[in-house]
Design an enzyme around this catalytic site. Structure first.
Site, PDB file in Angstrom:
ATOM      1  N   ASP A 138       3.320  -4.691  -5.592  1.00 15.44           N
ATOM      2  CA  ASP A 138       3.727  -6.013  -5.097  1.00 15.44           C
ATOM      3  C   ASP A 138       5.245  -6.105  -4.970  1.00 15.44           C
ATOM      4  O   ASP A 138       5.778  -6.569  -3.955  1.00 15.44           O
ATOM      5  CB  ASP A 138       3.230  -7.113  -6.037  1.00 15.44           C
ATOM      6  CG  ASP A 138       1.762  -7.440  -5.851  1.00 15.44           C
ATOM      7  OD1 ASP A 138       1.184  -7.038  -4.820  1.00 15.44           O
ATOM      8  OD2 ASP A 138       1.183  -8.102  -6.736  1.00 15.44           O
ATOM      9  N   GLU A 163       0.834  -1.209   0.000  1.00 15.03           N
ATOM     10  CA  GLU A 163       0.000   0.000   0.000  1.00 15.03           C
ATOM     11  C   GLU A 163       0.866   1.255   0.000  1.00 15.03           C
ATOM     12  O   GLU A 163       0.541   2.238  -0.678  1.00 15.03           O
ATOM     13  CB  GLU A 163      -0.948  -0.008   1.204  1.00 15.03           C
ATOM     14  CG  GLU A 163      -1.924  -1.186   1.245  1.00 15.03           C
ATOM     15  CD  GLU A 163      -2.749  -1.352  -0.021  1.00 15.03           C
ATOM     16  OE1 GLU A 163      -2.922  -0.363  -0.769  1.00 15.03           O
ATOM     17  OE2 GLU A 163      -3.220  -2.476  -0.277  1.00 15.03           O
TER      18      GLU A 163
END
Length: 881
Positions: free
Chosen positions: A782, A719
């Site tokens: 990711d 995030e």
């Protein structure tokens, strides 16, 4: 409330084996263990879940024989099987369990000898036991020649509960002796494992291996998920998840199953218990509304009795529907206002109020493309490949039209016209991968300019109705995402027959509301979903659907109940600390980037420092008055689920209008506290981690740090990295969309992202390629998240020293970090669902979230020793952050 989980040492074994059959031994054992947590013979519920769930339905009446102080019964309850009766012939442990789980009334505890069960015939649908029948045979002098008395005792217990026939169905034609021997083999295996653990501890006085209950449990879960037959350098996803995939066939009614689904099911079971057993007398009004809403949804008999009448009445009130009866031919704007305004459907376009991307301290009206029922424009335009889906969709449209009063032949003709209109909409809809540059698609204009752009709609009239009682004028600013789309929509409306426009508008209302109607509408939808996602009809209980509906309607009031019952405030402090460690690790990486100039680097560091984190829940949900204010004006009744849903749509429109003249609030979360997910919001430059995701396997306070950093740590890093992906990087530290990068750094960034786009575009699922551009932002997050989390873990080790390794897994803690990361993404999906994910999801499929990320990780390749040229180390690494 979570099941007690204090570490439990291996119990003292009886001096002689036959003492397992003596109640005195068990009474003393449980008195000695009064302050300990559960002890599990042969494993916990999760160990057997994949075997049990195909045999169980939520309505089953379950009997657990010889429960002891195991958490099995409670974990069955959390897993969605609430009706559990547990018996043990030690009154000491039964009394302890009655106290421990007093907060769960549906769990019954009885003192009873399994050889003399006192239940009426037919009381149970399923009987479970772990080791009880084996303990009954513990006095046998020769385990290889079981006495007839021993066999009879086992047979008697099975017959007593009417289970003998079912056992034979499960195990085929095996004799009772063979079944008993199988049980004895399990006992011997467990004893052997215990001996090995004891021998290891004896030979290693330093106890270098972690042998706490938590470590043993998590080691077992990791081991059962692994596939040791695959080399980690060949296919790390299969290595990490192969065992999990074998143990987790898709549950009925699901198109996909993964960790997120499993945790949400668990959270739903907790919410069910809270709604059905909490005394709401002293609760806030908002919390009482959750119960009323939930109960209205559960009233299946009333919903069935009303049938389609509530929706037919609503359609008549709006002005009729050409498919079912007379309609007002001059009512396009009135119907549009009702359908899109009062009831919040989204025909042709969607309108909402949110922070202005270029002035993030103020809210503004925003308009974007919408109007398609199927998940993606691809389903409409690639007609050959999606013929089955389009046929099923048309059949669904016709079936609903007929259920609402239409004639089959004319309904099919008119629904075919609606479908053709949606196909035209799909043609002008801009694909998501072409909308990633927000600077290009952002267009601020006045309502009068919007009117000139798309004159088929009276925008001042429509927006004034939608945002009533606010007064709007022609100069009111609006942000339009996709001016070309709106222009073409206006042209499409002008050239379409009024009857087709009416049918399309009302069809959008029908789609929005049929989930609140009777079983016939649900059955029609299930047939479409089977074609679209490959799902099969399930025995999903009504309560589970109603929990989801309550979460949608009153999610923060429901979150108040959830947080007060389950959330450990210590978790919030630990999560805050982890975020700061990961932020520091990310900023260290910024300092090492050779392609970034110093001015851009400084601005990037300032943005990372400014990222605001929200953990667990917004504070207002624990303040009754503030929580009540949030839902003030939303009327909820136990009598009408359909009306509650209509009231919700109308209430949400009023809330939207109320926000327009106010600045954005940090307390306004986009996810409820019980949600198993997390997000980054660029206009606030904030990352949010709801309470629902702060639990195992993502995080547990007694798990090794390697697993916590590999689980929730990677999520946090993911995030945080979104602030610097191809979209997030366009926003500055204040959350404003503006160019703040130097051109040379921007060019270098785009070169690095092009590598990642090309990499992921090479991956295939069922012969279909991934869209590396559509998934670019998530892939950047990711990769960056994994790197930041691993570097933070290394920093933690430098400060605190090495952790004890887990027993039996054969992995270093550095390797464990990567296995923990991969096992979070273990997943199974139907082929249809996999296709839907490829065309709609901004995330890569789970398999490639693991393979793509780890094949770019130098740390992973080093710790697993993957040589260049192996599948996990193709030789070229794509790195952005």
């Amino acid at each position: 409330m979570a099941s007690p989980r204090t570490p439990v040492s291996p119990p003292e074994l009886p001096e002689k084996n036959f003492q397992y059959r003596q109640v005195q031994y068990w009474d003393q054992r449980y008195k000695d263990a009064a302050d300990s947590g559960p002890y599990e013979w042969f494993g916990d519920f999760a160990s057997f879940r994949a075997l049990l769930e195909p045999e169980l339905c939520p309505e089953d009446r379950i009997l657990v024989l010889g429960c002891g102080n195991s958490a099995l019964s409670y974990e069955l309850f959390l897993g969605g099987f609430p009706n559990v009766t547990s018996v043990d012939y030690s009154p000491v442990v039964v009394a302890a369990m009655q106290v421990r789980y007093a907060h769960v009334p549906s769990l019954r505890w009885e003192t009873m000898d399994v050889r003399a069960l006192d239940f009426p015939s037919g009381s149970f649908d399923v009987v479970l036991e772990k080791g009880t029948l084996d303990a009954m045979l513990a006095g046998e002098p020769d385990p290889w020649n079981v006495s007839s008395e021993g066999v009879h005792t086992v047979d008697q217990v099975l017959s007593e509960v009417g289970f003998q026939k079912r056992t034979r169905q499960l195990f085929g034609s095996h004799t009772q002796l063979e079944l008993v021997l199988a049980g004895l083999i399990l006992v011997l295996a467990a004893l052997l494992l215990g001996c090995l653990v004891a021998l290891w501890v004896h030979r290693d006085p330093a106890h270098s291996t972690c042998v706490t209950e938590a470590c043993i449990r998590v080691a077992g879960k990791i081991l059962e998920s692994l596939d040791r037959g695959v080399s980690p350098c060949q296919d790390f996803y299969q290595f990490s998840c192969g065992g999990w995939i074998r143990r987790n066939p898709l549950p009925n009614g699901r198109s996909r199953w993964n960790t997120f689904n499993s945790l949400w099911d668990q959270n739903q079971a907790i919410l069910k218990h809270l709604l059905e057993n909490t005394t709401f007398n002293s609760s806030s009004e908002a919390e009482r509304k959750t119960r009323s809403f939930y109960l209205s949804c559960l009233q299946s008999e009333r919903i069935e009795k009303l049938g389609a009448k509530p929706l037919r009445d609503l359609i008549d009130k709006i002005g009729g529907w050409n498919i079912t009866g007379p309609w007002d031919e001059d009512s396009f704007m009135d119907v549009l206002k009702a359908v899109a305004g009062t009831y919040r459907a989204t025909p042709f376009f969607t309108v909402y109020v949110s922070a202005d991307s270029k002035s993030s301290n103020s809210n503004i009206i925003q308009v974007d493309q919408s109007g398609l029922f199927l998940p993606s424009r691809d389903y409409y335009l690639n007609r050959t490949a999606n013929e089955k889906v389009l046929t099923a969709y048309l059949d669904y449209m016709v079936e609903l039209g007929v259920l609402l009063g239409g004639q089959p032949t004319s309904t099919r003709e008119q629904m075919q016209q609606v479908l053709e209109l949606e196909i035209q909409l799909a043609n002008i809809t801009v694909p998501q991968d072409q909308r990633r540059d927000e600077e290009k698609i952002y267009h601020k204009m006045s309502i009068s300019e919007l009117q000139a752009l798309a004159p088929a709609v009276d925008w001042l009239e429509f927006l004034s109705f939608l945002l009533s009682p606010l007064e709007l004028g022609d100069s009111e600013p609006v942000v339009v995402y996709g001016t070309e789309y709106l222009q073409q929509v206006s042209e499409l409306i002008n050239r379409t027959e009024p009857s087709i426009l009416n049918n399309y508008l009302i069809w959008n209302l029908v789609q929005k509301t049929t989930s609140s109607l009777d079983q016939r509408f649900e059955t029609a939808q299930e047939k479409l979903l089977e074609t679209l996602y490959g799902t099969k009809k399930s025995c999903t209980p009504r309560w589970q659907t109603c929990i989801s509906n309550t979460d949608d309607a009153l999610g923060f009031a429901l979150g108040s109940l959830f947080v007060k019952a389950t959330f450990d405030r210590q978790s919030k402090e630990i999560a805050e600390g982890m975020i700061n460690e990961i932020r520091s690790a990310f900023e260290e990486t910024l300092g090492d980037l050779v392609w970034m100039d110093e001015k851009t680097r400084l601005a990037a560091k300032e943005k990372a420092d400014a990222i605001y984190d929200m953990i667990g829940f917004p504070d207002f949900i624990l303040e009754p008055k503030e929580l009540d204010d949030v839902y003030d004006g939303y009327e909820v009744s136990e009598d009408s689920f359909f009306q509650n849903m209509l009231n919700l749509y109308n209430f949400s429109a009023k809330v939207m209008a109320d926000q327009l003249r106010k600045p954005p609030s940090r307390d306004q979360w986009s996810m409820t506290p019980q949600t198993v997910n997390a997000y980054y919001l660029p206009t606030k430059n904030e990352i949010v981690f709801p309470a629902g995701i702060l639990q195992a396997p993502f995080y547990a306070h007694n798990h090794p740090k390697a697993l916590n950093f590999g689980g929730i740590g990677v999520v946090m890093g993911h995030e945080l990295t979104h602030a610097f992906d191809d979209q997030g990087r366009e926003y500055d530290k204040e959350g404003n969309l503006r160019p703040w990068w130097q051109n040379e750094s921007l060019t270098a960034f785009q070169n690095h992202t092009a590598c990642m786009e090309e990499q992921y575009s090479q991956y295939q699922v069922n012969g279909e390629r991934l869209n590396g551009l559509q998934t670019l932002g998530e892939n950047i997050a990711d990769n960056g998240g994994l790197k930041a989390a691993y570097n933070a873990y290394k920093a933690w080790l430098r400060k605190h020293g090495e952790e004890q390794p887990l027993p039996a897994v054969g992995l270093t803690n550095h390797q464990l970090f990567f296995v923990g990361f991969a096992q979070v993404w273990c997943s199974v999906r139907t082929p249809e669902s996999s296709h839907e994910g490829l065309v709609t999801d901004p995330h890569s499929p789970a398999r490639f979230r693991v393979l793509g990320t780890l094949s770019n990780s130098r740390d992973f390749l080093r710790h697993f020793g993957c040589p260049v040229g192996s599948p996990m180390n193709p030789g070229q690494l794509c790195e952005v952050w």
